[in-house]
Design a protein around this motif. Sequence first.
Motif, mmCIF file in Angstrom:
data_model
loop_
_atom_site.group_PDB
_atom_site.id
_atom_site.type_symbol
_atom_site.label_atom_id
_atom_site.label_comp_id
_atom_site.label_asym_id
_atom_site.label_seq_id
_atom_site.Cartn_x
_atom_site.Cartn_y
_atom_site.Cartn_z
ATOM 1 N N TYR A 121 0.807 -1.217 0.000
ATOM 2 C CA TYR A 121 0.000 0.000 0.000
ATOM 3 C C TYR A 121 0.844 1.273 0.000
ATOM 4 N N GLU A 190 -6.672 2.382 0.657
ATOM 5 C CA GLU A 190 -6.705 1.268 1.609
ATOM 6 C C GLU A 190 -6.283 1.727 3.004
ATOM 7 N N ASP A 193 -8.950 3.914 4.615
ATOM 8 C CA ASP A 193 -10.030 3.089 5.158
ATOM 9 C C ASP A 193 -9.617 2.445 6.482
#
Length: 494
Positions: A121, A190, A193
């Motif tokens: 990520y 990501e 979140d």
Amino acid sequence: MYYIGIDLGTSAVKLLLMDETGGIANIVSRAYPVSYPRPGWSEQNPADWWAAVCGGIPELLAGFDAAQVKGIGAGGQMHGLVVLDKDDAVIRPCILWNDGRTQKQVDYLNEVIGKDTLSRYTANIAFAGFTAPKLLWLRDNEPENFARIEKIMLPKDYINYKLTGVHGTDYSDASGMLLLDVQHKCWSREMLDLCGVRETQLPKLFESWQPIGTLTADIAKALGLPADVVVCAGAGDNAAAAVGCGAVGGGKCNISLGTSGTVFITSDTFGVDKQNALHSFAHADGGYHLMGCILSAASCNKWWSEEILHTDDYAAEQALIPTDKLGANDVYFLPYLMGERSPHNDPAARGAFVGLRMDTPRAALTQAVLEGVAFAIRDCVEIAKAQGVEITASTLCGGGAKSPLWRKILANVLGIPLTLPQTEQGPGYGGAMLAAVACGAYPDVRSCAEALVRAKQTTEPDAALVAKYNARYAVWRKLYPALKTSFAEMEALV
């Protein structure tokens, strides 16, 4: 024409006035406090930064034609969590880069979410000082404050906001938040979140040399500056220091001996440390870099001299160290006064003297502090070398670099020549250079560095001393593994 560089440090802001030839016309420093609410915690009030900047800029410009100031660029302490409410008021004190309260959140990210996932990520794993774990800590421990967050900012970006009214950040500083997809230079959905935040709560992303705006009318009047002064995005302190030392473009290295210590290795292409011990960040020149960071460097010497020996005459203390004791000290120091980041990622790590005898002199402990920091820097270099990175020389900056003895120790511990730039004001000078690029004085950061950065002097290693320090390092590097379990047990009793 003049450009103002802002070095927003942990203990003070240093303001620098650079002329169009790269010369430094004036420097002003304003100190502010650090708060330690609990052991291992570290906070500051952003209002103190802003007061220091507002008080310092008029002093910086005293005797100069303020109408000639064209741009402002900042290099700032990284990772700090500044949170603003709907009225852009600061919600709580900033949790700093060297704060170690987030171990639970770091463990969750690294062990539950997983290091491989985080690296995919963001190109990095979680470290206690990073911003994302702080957000999770805030959500877990201060939910009422977390619910009020309208904007999430970094320290130097808060100053830029106060100057311009713009919520922005640059890629180099944003890289250390664990919220940025470093490879693709965008916020990681990501990670947002995972942390329970929205992209609208994050600042707009810029390259370091890009203008984010001009001074607001009220601020221009208050500071005595033209309203059309350009403010660029700036950079994290280490990226700004690298620019100020000429570590621009691929294949360069800059080492900083500031409050923290860093090894900054530039690259034109994106890459990740497979051992997860070095950070993979964007650079202020538009490229990338690998960085190892030790949390306590020159701050170790400050602690030892001022808090323990009760003196601020560092040179006098170092003068007591006999030359023939270099590479022959039988006292060792672990510099983990605020825990450690690279390569151990251990907030529970502590400082330690090892090897004391009844006849150990004061000078041996002073020497051990300098050598312990140098050995910790070498730890980061060794990780880079294990990745196939070749480091044959480096520039050097930071307050600790002013010590000829420390330069000599570090050059021989690393076995490479270390070069001081003519202008020893890394982050502030780099910030001013970025401002010059933002104003169009140079087409890009590399051209600016090639034009302005010059070498002052180089400290060469001595083969005999290198061999002695190699043997000492082999002993020193076994000490942390031997004490790691004890450090954890100590932390559990706090």
